[in-house]
Every structure is written in C-alpha cells, then in structure tokens.
Design an enzyme around this catalytic site. Structure first.
Site, mmCIF file in Angstrom:
data_model
loop_
_atom_site.group_PDB
_atom_site.id
_atom_site.type_symbol
_atom_site.label_atom_id
_atom_site.label_comp_id
_atom_site.label_asym_id
_atom_site.label_seq_id
_atom_site.Cartn_x
_atom_site.Cartn_y
_atom_site.Cartn_z
ATOM 1 N N HIS A 68 -9.467 -15.056 121.632
ATOM 2 C CA HIS A 68 -8.411 -14.204 122.193
ATOM 3 C C HIS A 68 -8.264 -12.921 121.362
ATOM 4 O O HIS A 68 -8.255 -11.813 121.902
ATOM 5 C CB HIS A 68 -7.100 -15.021 122.202
ATOM 6 C CG HIS A 68 -5.861 -14.251 122.527
ATOM 7 N ND1 HIS A 68 -5.143 -14.465 123.670
ATOM 8 C CD2 HIS A 68 -5.192 -13.285 121.841
ATOM 9 C CE1 HIS A 68 -4.097 -13.655 123.690
ATOM 10 N NE2 HIS A 68 -4.098 -12.940 122.578
ATOM 11 N N GLU A 69 -8.187 -13.088 120.029
ATOM 12 C CA GLU A 69 -8.034 -11.922 119.153
ATOM 13 C C GLU A 69 -9.238 -10.989 119.259
ATOM 14 O O GLU A 69 -9.097 -9.763 119.259
ATOM 15 C CB GLU A 69 -7.829 -12.349 117.696
ATOM 16 C CG GLU A 69 -6.541 -13.123 117.441
ATOM 17 C CD GLU A 69 -5.291 -12.375 117.873
ATOM 18 O OE1 GLU A 69 -5.265 -11.137 117.809
ATOM 19 O OE2 GLU A 69 -4.335 -13.045 118.321
ATOM 20 N N HIS A 127 -8.981 -8.634 122.088
ATOM 21 C CA HIS A 127 -8.210 -7.423 121.791
ATOM 22 C C HIS A 127 -9.062 -6.414 121.019
ATOM 23 O O HIS A 127 -9.126 -5.251 121.381
ATOM 24 C CB HIS A 127 -6.996 -7.758 120.916
ATOM 25 C CG HIS A 127 -5.902 -8.506 121.621
ATOM 26 N ND1 HIS A 127 -5.312 -8.058 122.765
ATOM 27 C CD2 HIS A 127 -5.273 -9.669 121.309
ATOM 28 C CE1 HIS A 127 -4.371 -8.915 123.142
ATOM 29 N NE2 HIS A 127 -4.339 -9.906 122.274
ATOM 30 N N ASP A 162 1.616 -9.800 123.492
ATOM 31 C CA ASP A 162 0.814 -9.054 124.460
ATOM 32 C C ASP A 162 1.627 -8.604 125.674
ATOM 33 O O ASP A 162 1.502 -7.468 126.121
ATOM 34 C CB ASP A 162 -0.369 -9.912 124.919
ATOM 35 C CG ASP A 162 -1.264 -10.260 123.745
ATOM 36 O OD1 ASP A 162 -1.278 -9.490 122.772
ATOM 37 O OD2 ASP A 162 -1.937 -11.302 123.798
HETATM 38 ZN ZN LIG Z 1 -2.903 -11.376 122.066
#
Ligand SMILES: [Zn+2]
Length: 379
Positions: free
Chosen positions: A60-61, A64, A161
C-alpha cells in the site's frame, strides 16, 4: 518517533524501516492466541497472517510513493509502525489532482490484492463462504483485511488517505491552506469519534485510540506546516530577522556585559570576536554566572556556547522555521563572511514580516504562529 527503528531493506530505491514498537503487535497477537489455549500451529499461522497483513500495508505504501515518483516527488523512507505504515514524501505534489492520485494509489493497491484474492477464492472454492480448511480461512481473512484497509484508509480523516482525497478536492474550490484547515478539522472530529469508539470497545479495538491520537496530532502538525509555508512563501531569513540587536564581545567580563544585557529584551546574545561570529551567550547563563564572585570575573568567551545553531541570511524562511528544534527561539543570522547581521526571533518573525511589508501579511491567520519540530510523520 522515528528513532529506534530497524532497516528491512531498500526497495525501488526507497529504504524500508520497522519501528521497534512494531514487534509489540505480533507478540500481543501470539500471546492472546497462546493464552486462549491455541495450539502452536495456530500461533504460527496467526503470526504468518500478521506478516502477510503487513506485507499488504507495505505494498500500500509503495503504491503511494511510486505514484508520487511519477509526478517527480521523491520519498525519504517508509517506516512500519504497529498502527500502519508511514511514507515520508519529500513534499506533496502541487496540483490537487496529483495529490488525489497519490492518495488513492495506496488503497488502489489493496483493491488489486483484494480483487486477486477474491477471484482466487471464487475459482477454488466457489461462493461457499463456509468452507473451513485452514488455507481457505487464510485467503478469506486476507481478503477481508484488505477490504478493511481500503474502507479504513478512505475515511476522510486527514492525514489519512481519505482525508487527503478530501483536501485535494477542497483545494480545487479554495486555496491550499484553507483546504488543509477544513480537512484537519474534519479529521479531528472523526478522530475524537474513533477515540471514543476505541475506548468504549478496548478489547476488540485496542489500536483504535492510538490511531485516533495519531490522526489528531499529525493532522494538526501538517496543517501548521502548510500554514507557515503559506505565510513565508518566497521569503528569506533576512526579511524576518531583527536588525537591531546586541552582541557580546568575546573578551568582555561577565559583570560588564551583564549591565548591558539587563537593558535588552534579547535572550540570546551572539558572541563576536573581531566582528565575526563565535558562539552564543544565553541570558540564563549570565544570570547564573552573576551569582558568584568568580562567575562575575569570567569573560564572555569562557562561558559562551560554541555548538549553537546559526542560519544564513539567504536561507528560505520556511525551511528554517519548519526544521528548527523546539528550544531555539533566537538564532544568530550570519552573512557569507561569518559576520552577525541579524537575530531571528522565532516567536515574532512572522509579525516582523507583516510590519515590513506594510500590511497585515495574512489577516485570516493569527500572527503568533510558532515554530515546531518536524514530526517527520507526514507523507
Ligand atoms: Zn495510505
């Protein structure tokens, strides 16, 4: 917060760290499994599940940071905390739509993982959700956890987020600072609700109060940073420094200098030798030295501090204000020849800027914006 962490490796050119407190979580999970009479195989399976869960958070990171990279924004590092991952982007993309994409890219990775798992689960087991094989359970739980990650991250609680999505959309209608303020306040209201929910249901949601506190605090810090940035945009240290100040000659005696210092509002005195900067003397140091006869006979040079911070008159004001340690309130300003040309008073420097420009610099905001130490938590 970023101290005491262990490096896991460097992926896509970005260092990945694990904070020590991260290990509390698998320990807690393993312990609760064990104390509930779980077999060792169950403990191992649960630990394996936690590892996979955090692999999903790490991916997930990276969602980004890779999206940010596409817009030319680098990332300092990623740190895994028990409450989730934190990617420290060097800055936020300027354009609201770019921030929107960077914010959505993380949860989008979990959507991909969940979709893949979902397809796999249906392919192997059909739509029978009651299947009870252990690997089956694993896939189902991992699927559920990714859905939970998507839902939770998209809660509009800035700096999560969903809150960033909120801010980027709000930025399309108002200025960046105002949009951030709205996002922060909405985030704080949600954080208070989450905190109450966590406290009232502590056995099931032990991490929720911490996450809520994190949202509350980091959102506020990030707003301050945006606020400072909006006020000092394009300004240099010299635009905000005190130009009239008192210096302490290095060979002057403390008793002599104390008399001069007593007439000044200054708390920090740059110590000079032949007109050049050497160190600083604090008001408290003078007061302490004046208590004894020996102290009074010392020279400024004998008790001055040599390790203090100075700033360059050409340095961007924003960088200085954001990166400053909490206890530095008056900082000597030097030119390229090491001559002291001013004193930066962090409590009042923004008001000085407003006075010099002949207008209230930012009437909507209180003038008493103080410095803060970088939380290092914002993405
Ligand atoms: Zn996030």
């Amino acid at each position: 917060m970023m101290s005491r962490r262990f490096k896991l490796g460097t992926f896509f050119g970005i260092a990945l760290f694990i904070h020590w407190s991260f290990f509390l979580m698998p320990a807690l999970v393993a312990y609760s499994e064990w104390s509930n009479g779980g077999r060792w195989i169950d403990v191992l399976l649960t630990l394996g599940f936690v590892v996979l869960l955090f692999a999903c958070v790490i991916l997930h990171e990276y969602g980004h940071v890779l999206a940010a990279r596409a817009f030319g924004v680098g990332t300092r590092d990623i740190t895994m905390l028990p409450i989730g991952g934190v990617a420290r982007l060097e800055r936020m993309p300027e354009e609201p739509w770019q921030e929107l994409i960077v914010a959505v890219a993380g949860p989008a990775v979990n959507v991909l993982i969940a979709a893949t798992l979902g397809i796999g689960i249906v392919a192997f087991y059909g739509f029978n959700l009651d299947a009870d094989g252990e690997s089956n359970m694993f896939a189902h739980r991992l699927f559920a956890v990714n859905i939970a990650l998507i839902v939770f991250n998209m809660i509009p609680a800035f700096p999560m987020d969903g809150g960033r999505v909120f801010r980027s959309v709000a930025s399309m209608f108002t200025n960046h600072r105002r949009a951030t303020w709205l996002a922060m306040r909405l985030g704080q209201v949600i954080a208070i609700a989450l905190f109450a929910l966590g406290i009232s249901n502590l056995s099931n949601l032990p991490f929720l109060p911490f996450i809520a506190a994190f949202i509350f605090w980091v959102g506020m810090m990030e707003y301050r940073q945006v606020d400072i940035a909006s006020q000092v945009k394009d300004l240099r240290v010299r635009d905000a420094m005190l130009r009239q100040f008192c210096v302490a000659p290095i060979d002057s005696s403390i008793a002599d200098f104390a008399e001069r210092a007593a007439d000044q509002l200054q708390r920090t005195f740059p110590v000079v030798e032949h007109g050049l900067y050497r160190g600083v003397l604090q008001l408290e140091q003078i007061a302490t030295a004046m208590q004894t006869a020996n102290g009074q006979q010392q020279t400024v040079g004998e008790i001055a501090r040599w390790d203090s911070i100075t700033v360059d008159e050409d340095a961007p004001l924003e960088e200085v204000l954001v990166g400053m340690p909490r206890d530095a309130t008056q900082i000597p300003v030097l030119d390229t020849t090491n001559k002291v040309v001013g004193l930066l008073d962090t409590d009042s420097c923004l008001r000085r800027v407003a006075l010099r420009s002949g207008r209230s610099h930012n009437p909507a905001a209180p003038a008493s914006i103080d410095y803060y130490s970088p939380p290092g938590d914002e993405r």
